[in-house]
Design a protein around this motif. Structure first.
Motif, PDB file in Angstrom:
ATOM      1  N   ASP A 659       0.842  -1.196   0.000  1.00  0.00           N
ATOM      2  CA  ASP A 659       0.000   0.000   0.000  1.00  0.00           C
ATOM      3  C   ASP A 659       0.873   1.241   0.000  1.00  0.00           C
ATOM      4  N   ILE A 660       0.361   2.297  -0.599  1.00  0.00           N
ATOM      5  CA  ILE A 660       1.034   3.594  -0.525  1.00  0.00           C
ATOM      6  C   ILE A 660       0.089   4.574   0.160  1.00  0.00           C
ATOM      7  N   ASP A 661       0.626   5.277   1.145  1.00  0.00           N
ATOM      8  CA  ASP A 661      -0.169   6.270   1.865  1.00  0.00           C
ATOM      9  C   ASP A 661      -0.217   7.551   1.029  1.00  0.00           C
ATOM     10  N   PRO A 662      -1.413   7.971   0.583  1.00  0.00           N
ATOM     11  CA  PRO A 662      -1.469   9.139  -0.307  1.00  0.00           C
ATOM     12  C   PRO A 662      -1.039  10.434   0.379  1.00  0.00           C
ATOM     13  N   GLU A 663      -1.085  10.470   1.691  1.00  0.00           N
ATOM     14  CA  GLU A 663      -0.707  11.710   2.388  1.00  0.00           C
ATOM     15  C   GLU A 663       0.771  11.770   2.704  1.00  0.00           C
ATOM     16  N   THR A 664       1.338  10.653   3.153  1.00  0.00           N
ATOM     17  CA  THR A 664       2.762  10.683   3.522  1.00  0.00           C
ATOM     18  C   THR A 664       3.668  10.181   2.403  1.00  0.00           C
ATOM     19  N   GLY A 665       3.115   9.436   1.466  1.00  0.00           N
ATOM     20  CA  GLY A 665       3.956   8.831   0.435  1.00  0.00           C
ATOM     21  C   GLY A 665       4.680   7.587   0.908  1.00  0.00           C
ATOM     22  N   GLY A 666       4.407   7.188   2.128  1.00  0.00           N
ATOM     23  CA  GLY A 666       5.087   6.021   2.689  1.00  0.00           C
ATOM     24  C   GLY A 666       4.539   4.722   2.100  1.00  0.00           C
ATOM     25  N   VAL A 667       5.428   3.735   1.984  1.00  0.00           N
ATOM     26  CA  VAL A 667       5.052   2.428   1.454  1.00  0.00           C
ATOM     27  C   VAL A 667       4.877   1.460   2.624  1.00  0.00           C
ATOM     28  N   THR A 668       3.737   0.786   2.679  1.00  0.00           N
ATOM     29  CA  THR A 668       3.522  -0.268   3.666  1.00  0.00           C
ATOM     30  C   THR A 668       3.543  -1.609   2.952  1.00  0.00           C
ATOM     31  N   LEU A 669       4.492  -2.462   3.340  1.00  0.00           N
ATOM     32  CA  LEU A 669       4.617  -3.777   2.711  1.00  0.00           C
ATOM     33  C   LEU A 669       3.632  -4.725   3.383  1.00  0.00           C
ATOM     34  N   LEU A 670       2.691  -5.231   2.598  1.00  0.00           N
ATOM     35  CA  LEU A 670       1.663  -6.106   3.167  1.00  0.00           C
ATOM     36  C   LEU A 670       2.132  -7.556   3.192  1.00  0.00           C
ATOM     37  N   LYS A 671       2.859  -7.935   2.149  1.00  0.00           N
ATOM     38  CA  LYS A 671       3.254  -9.347   2.046  1.00  0.00           C
ATOM     39  C   LYS A 671       4.345  -9.467   0.986  1.00  0.00           C
ATOM     40  N   HIS A 672       5.186 -10.462   1.159  1.00  0.00           N
ATOM     41  CA  HIS A 672       6.229 -10.717   0.164  1.00  0.00           C
ATOM     42  C   HIS A 672       6.364 -12.223  -0.006  1.00  0.00           C
ATOM     43  N   TRP A 673       6.452 -12.649  -1.255  1.00  0.00           N
ATOM     44  CA  TRP A 673       6.569 -14.084  -1.536  1.00  0.00           C
ATOM     45  C   TRP A 673       7.825 -14.338  -2.368  1.00  0.00           C
ATOM     46  N   VAL A 674       8.433 -15.497  -2.145  1.00  0.00           N
ATOM     47  CA  VAL A 674       9.614 -15.885  -2.916  1.00  0.00           C
ATOM     48  C   VAL A 674       9.483 -17.353  -3.309  1.00  0.00           C
ATOM     49  N   VAL A 675       9.694 -17.642  -4.581  1.00  0.00           N
ATOM     50  CA  VAL A 675       9.938 -19.021  -4.994  1.00  0.00           C
ATOM     51  C   VAL A 675      11.365 -19.064  -5.529  1.00  0.00           C
ATOM     52  N   GLU A 676      12.159 -19.935  -4.951  1.00  0.00           N
ATOM     53  CA  GLU A 676      13.593 -19.927  -5.224  1.00  0.00           C
ATOM     54  C   GLU A 676      14.025 -21.324  -5.650  1.00  0.00           C
ATOM     55  N   ASP A 677      14.899 -21.369  -6.645  1.00  0.00           N
ATOM     56  CA  ASP A 677      15.515 -22.643  -7.026  1.00  0.00           C
ATOM     57  C   ASP A 677      17.011 -22.542  -6.781  1.00  0.00           C
ATOM     58  N   CYS A 678      17.425 -23.051  -5.633  1.00  0.00           N
ATOM     59  CA  CYS A 678      18.865 -23.045  -5.344  1.00  0.00           C
ATOM     60  C   CYS A 678      19.395 -24.472  -5.399  1.00  0.00           C
ATOM     61  N   GLY A 679      18.766 -25.289  -6.219  1.00  0.00           N
ATOM     62  CA  GLY A 679      19.236 -26.662  -6.371  1.00  0.00           C
ATOM     63  C   GLY A 679      18.915 -27.468  -5.127  1.00  0.00           C
ATOM     64  N   THR A 680      19.798 -28.421  -4.819  1.00  0.00           N
ATOM     65  CA  THR A 680      19.591 -29.252  -3.637  1.00  0.00           C
ATOM     66  C   THR A 680      19.544 -28.376  -2.383  1.00  0.00           C
ATOM     67  N   VAL A 681      18.477 -28.513  -1.613  1.00  0.00           N
ATOM     68  CA  VAL A 681      18.367 -27.776  -0.355  1.00  0.00           C
ATOM     69  C   VAL A 681      18.961 -28.648   0.748  1.00  0.00           C
ATOM     70  N   ILE A 682      20.010 -28.160   1.372  1.00  0.00           N
ATOM     71  CA  ILE A 682      20.695 -28.962   2.399  1.00  0.00           C
ATOM     72  C   ILE A 682      19.979 -28.818   3.740  1.00  0.00           C
ATOM     73  N   ASN A 683      19.639 -27.579   4.097  1.00  0.00           N
ATOM     74  CA  ASN A 683      18.952 -27.316   5.362  1.00  0.00           C
ATOM     75  C   ASN A 683      17.844 -26.305   5.088  1.00  0.00           C
ATOM     76  N   PRO A 684      16.602 -26.764   4.986  1.00  0.00           N
ATOM     77  CA  PRO A 684      15.509 -25.877   4.543  1.00  0.00           C
ATOM     78  C   PRO A 684      15.388 -24.614   5.390  1.00  0.00           C
ATOM     79  N   GLN A 685      15.553 -24.759   6.694  1.00  0.00           N
ATOM     80  CA  GLN A 685      15.397 -23.572   7.543  1.00  0.00           C
ATOM     81  C   GLN A 685      16.497 -22.543   7.257  1.00  0.00           C
TER      82      GLN A 685
END
Lengths: 797, 163
Positions: A659-685
């Motif tokens: 979201d962008i605040d029309p009065e302040t111009g500030g950005v509020t991040l609501l959510k972020h998603w990532v799908v990543e392919d780094c090959g073999t995952v050794i330790n998921p966490q």
């Protein structure tokens, strides 16, 4: 595909019983860090240790006409005062050039400024005292006669004939330039249905490691050995550099990296203040400590980014990319950084831009110039935030021009998952990537239709809300073609030594290092799997040039890909060595045996034959029971480097909702998603937390962080109060999913995971901002996207 | 020479008497005089929170407090709260969730989170995020830390706490 391991009866070594690959296990070193029992370099106290403080140039560009330090020398606790001239004979100068970057030029640089200072914050005088406070007191009594020189700040005018030349011996302010051409760009643009154009600006930011740079240099003048406790990422590289410039054999310089409080590429370069510390320790024959304070970190650590990119993209009526061209201009401070140079980021931008897309016609030019600001070099995700933001920004413009949804545009243009191996339009070799699989997974994970419906509903209520995507590629596991080929003593190869101890535990010594990523954990997982012991019985030692196989350290997303593969191969050799001895002891063929959970077992049936502890005791203490023709070797070393390719690419897609605040111009991040392919995952966490941390550093770059200079070259945001980094309250939750396409370059199949978050996040967020602003006929393409820039775009101010 | 003063205080349960320079700040006192190096120095002007310690039961910035000010006071550091087991559940949650990467911010983060656990046992995610915004972390992106604190709060509500 993963190569089959001949010893596993067709099973991959990764699929061995009790495999730790793909499992979340806690990091062995995290417990003490959480208890406050880490050993960071400022925690080290040595007998007779002295402290260094630096007088730094308050000017961006000034001639040093004289230095009066008489009064300082008589101050309480002061042991010595050193100027640039004092150190010339004790520390040789260096030049940040690499022979394979044709035409790259840089002036010689010394530990302390000699004739002139070339940026605000350059170290000019070093004071050694019995405490840091007393050293700083003495600095107040040193008078340096600075004479102002004209400053060069604006990269856009740095090459104008009217602009002064910072280093006259270089002839101009040009650092390096290169053009990449693939196909026929003119023809592509002349055949286009739509041509979109845009200019992007990326301000300077820096790493802000929470632990500032620092070191303790301890010289023994009797044995002439130098030990450096260093907050760094690459102990062997620094061993070579310290040895060369203070004139010692490499074998007599030991670099120890204990706990490192963040690095992100900041701590893998040669800094004058650190070189001065080592040189002064050698002169005094006493331990000397230097810890940068926060203002010193801002002004003397490397900065990154600072690019202006103009781009054009040509598409046909169906939205297929026909051609792409861009022009990248970047300013890198007054010198090219040593030994990695300051040309790499621009080179990455022109080599990688658009590499996620399938098109033939490409032209990109990089121009790198000098200026009187802090030095610029490789910081996390080198070049990728720029390459990705430009390419993905252009993709969204082209999608809009053709009337396509951004994801549909990407579907039509992303390289097909079965098209590899392939060479990109820029000439980059690509293999084992999965753009479409990642995109499909993203659509499902985020529930794209639901998010779109939510955006529509929010907009109906007056919200300025947007969705943005970024498909990306990311370089990892660099080969020798990156640095070594050009003459730098930077190893692209790493070794792992695995040792079976008498009690049946395994000790791993390895060249890749730990700065919090979890290197020690994944190396332990791989060693435990390859040998066949419980992870609790593996100890990992790293960060000590006296005790690790030679290697490059941890940077460039290489820890898992290179250090991990070396460990896997060494573990397999050690297992064979153990089974060879066990076979002799048990009077059976080694190939009928295996090692599981710390014991030699029958391969068929799994019955336990002898524990490794019993075997260890027999081999170490009751050797007389062994046949005379059997010499047990319970130590195995293997090295690994990426061969035949310049790097191992990873890929993925990120999405941002905001979201962008029309009065302040500030950005509020609501959510972020990532799908990543780094090959073999050794330790998921650990992989997920690397990605989350990387994304947030990318968010810092796109929304908050900016090294601001005034017209005289004063760095005016050089405190943590003025330079904004992401805080907990502003950050979104980040959801992560994986596609696993193992790299075919190694048996382990792991690619890097440390940088892609930072490389992709700015693009996704910029695109979300511009999606939000689109109904308001506004756009922002300057990073960071500050409230002021948003309000200006909206015409509010 | 520096002007000095004598201070007496209790640090992690032990009585301490030291001569300190008047200008010495609390975190440097703890690190340099008492070798309590678990508290870290990240910015020296009260922004980053790496030096967070507890002074008479309330968290303060060790870099914005002078050693001379703590005469007669009780101070607890990460070493102290670790030894008493007061934050054992929180530290266990940090370990399980990998809420520490380089570990430089972590002691300060644990000290701040420990205060939240007692002053706002009903804190939700947004409140946890707000409360911890005075502690910078450059590695984790914060989510794992928020998760770990949330888990600890839930554990204490369910009677898992020994405090």
């Amino acid at each position: 595909m993963t190569a089959p391991d001949n010893n596993e009866g067709g099973l991959s070594v990764l699929d061995r019983p009790n495999s730790y690959i793909g499992r979340t296990v806690p990091r062995p070193n995290a417990k003490r860090l959480i208890a406050g029992r880490g050993t960071f370099v400022d925690d080290i106290k040595l007998p007779r240790m002295l402290h260094l403080a630096f007088l730094r140039s308050p000017y961006a560009h000034a001639k040093i006409e004289g230095i009066d330090s008489d009064e300082a020398k008589s101050m309480p606790g002061v042991i010595g005062v050193f100027t640039g001239k004092d150190l010339i004979d004790h520390c040789t100068s260096w030049q940040g050039v690499l022979t394979h970057l044709a035409g790259l030029k840089s002036a010689p640089q010394s530990a302390l400024a000699v004739e002139k200072a070339s940026w605000q914050g350059e170290a000019v005088v070093a004071v050694v005292a019995t405490s840091r406070a007393l050293a700083e007191d003495a600095i107040e009594h040193i008078i340096v006669d600075f004479k102002d020189l004209p400053v060069v700040l604006d990269m856009e005018t740095a090459l104008d004939p009217a602009t002064p030349v910072i280093h006259p011996e270089l002839g101009d302010n040009l650092t390096w330039t290169r053009e990449v051409v693939g196909g026929d760009v003119e023809a592509a643009f002349s055949n286009a249905t739509h041509i979109v154009e845009e200019t992007f600006r990326f301000s300077r930011h820096t790493g802000v490691t929470l632990e500032p740079r620092g070191l303790v240099a301890d010289f023994d003048p009797v044995e002439r050995k130098m030990t450096v406790y260093h907050s760094g990422q690459a102990p062997h590289m620094m061993q070579a550099i310290f040895a060369k410039h203070v004139d010692l054999p490499e074998a007599d310089v030991r670099v120890i990296c204990k706990d490192i409080g963040g690095s992100f590429g900041i701590k893998v370069h040669t800094y004058g203040d650190e070189m001065a510390t080592v040189a002064i320790a050698k002169i005094l024959g006493r331990p000397v400590k230097f810890i940068a304070d926060r203002v010193e970190s801002f002004t003397a650590d490397i900065h990154s980014r600072d690019h202006k990119v103009t781009a054009r993209m040509a598409v046909d009526a169906e939205g297929k990319i026909l051609g792409y061209e861009l022009d990248d201009l970047t300013g890198v401070g007054p010198y090219s950084m040593y030994p990695r140079t300051s040309a790499i980021e621009a080179n990455q931008v022109i080599s990688l831009s658009g590499g996620q897309y399938d098109f033939e016609n490409y032209r990109a030019k990089a121009t790198v110039v000098y200026q009187n600001k802090a030095m610029m070099c490789q910081y996390r995700a080198v070049g990728h935030p720029i390459a990705t933001a430009v390419s993905e920004g252009m993709a969204d413009l082209a999608a809009a021009a053709t009337g396509l949804d951004p994801l549909e545009f990407r579907r039509r243009n992303l390289v097909a998952d079965d098209a590899y191996p392939k060479t990109s339009a820029a000439g980059a070799p690509m293999d084992d990537l999965s753009h479409h699989a990642c995109l499909d997974k993203m659509v499902t994970m985020m529930d794209y239709d639901a998010v779109r419906a939510d955006r529509t509903a929010a907009r109906a209520q007056g919200k300025i809300r947007g969705i943005g995507f970024a498909s990306f590629i990311e370089v990892g596991s660099p080969s020798p073609l990156f640095y070594g080929t050009g003459g730098a003593r930077i190893s692209a190869q790493d070794g792992a030594t695995l040792r079976l101890e008498p009690q049946g535990t395994v000790t791993v010594s390895i060249g890749v290092t730990e700065q919090g990523q979890g290197t020690e954990a994944i190396i332990a997982q791989i060693a435990a799997t390859a040998v066949g012991v419980a992870i609790e019985n593996v100890r990992v030692k790293t960060g000590d040039t006296d005790n690790s196989p030679y290697g490059g350290g941890t940077w460039g997303s290489r820890g898992a890909g290179i250090g991990g593969e070396a460990t896997l191969q060494a573990g397999k050799v050690l297992r064979q060595n153990i089974l060879h001895v066990a076979g002799a002891v048990l009077q059976t063929g080694p190939d009928t045996l295996d090692i599981l959970d710390g014991a030699v077992v029958d391969k068929q049936g799994g019955a336990e034959r002898i524990t490794l502890a019993d075997l260890g005791a027999q081999v170490h203490f009751r050797t007389g029971e062994l046949p005379n023709d059997l010499q047990p070797e319970f130590v195995a070393t293997q090295h690994y480097r990426v061969k035949g390719q310049p790097f191992v690419l990873t890929n993925g897609i990120q999405a941002s909702y905001l979201d962008i605040d029309p009065e302040t111009g500030g950005v509020t991040l609501l959510k972020h998603w990532v799908v990543e392919d780094c090959g073999t995952v050794i330790n998921p966490q650990l992989v997920d937390e690397q990605i989350r941390g990387g994304v947030v550093q990318g968010i810092g770059g796109v929304l908050f962080e900016e090294c601001l200079y005034d017209e005289d070259g004063n760095f005016i945001s050089a405190t943590m109060a003025d330079y904004l980094v992401p805080m907990a309250a502003e950050m979104p939750d980040i959801e992560i999913a994986h596609v696993e396409t193992p790299t075919s370059t190694s048996e382990l199949g792991a690619k890097g995971a440390g940088e892609a978050g930072t490389g992709g996040a700015p693009a996704a967020i910029m695109n979300a901002v511009n999606d939000a602003l689109a109904p308001h006929k506004a756009r922002v393409t300057t990073h960071p996207i500050t409230p002021e820039r948003v309000l200006r775009a909206l015409g509010v101010i | 020479m520096d002007e000095t003063t004598v201070i007496s205080c209790t640090v992690n349960g032990e009585a301490v008497e030291e001569i300190v320079p008047a200008r010495l700040n609390l975190v440097d006192f703890l690190r340099e005089k008492l070798d309590l190096t678990g508290s870290h120095v990240g910015c020296e002007h009260g922004v980053c929170g790496a030096c967070t310690v507890r002074l008479d039961g309330v968290i303060v910035r060790g870099c914005l407090t002078l050693a001379a000010q703590v005469n007669g006071a009780t101070i607890e550091t990460i070493e102290g709260v670790t030894a008493t087991g007061e934050v054992a559940d929180l530290q266990e949650a940090f370990l399980a969730r990998n809420a520490a990467q380089c570990g430089f911010c972590t002691p300060g983060m644990v000290m701040s989170a420990a205060e939240l656990l007692t002053v706002n046992p009903d804190a939700g995610r947004a409140e946890i995020r707000d409360f911890l915004s005075g502690n910078y972390c450059r590695c984790t992106g914060y989510q794992a830390i928020i998760d770990a604190v949330e888990t600890t709060l839930a554990g204490r509500k369910n009677g898992g706490s020994t405090t």
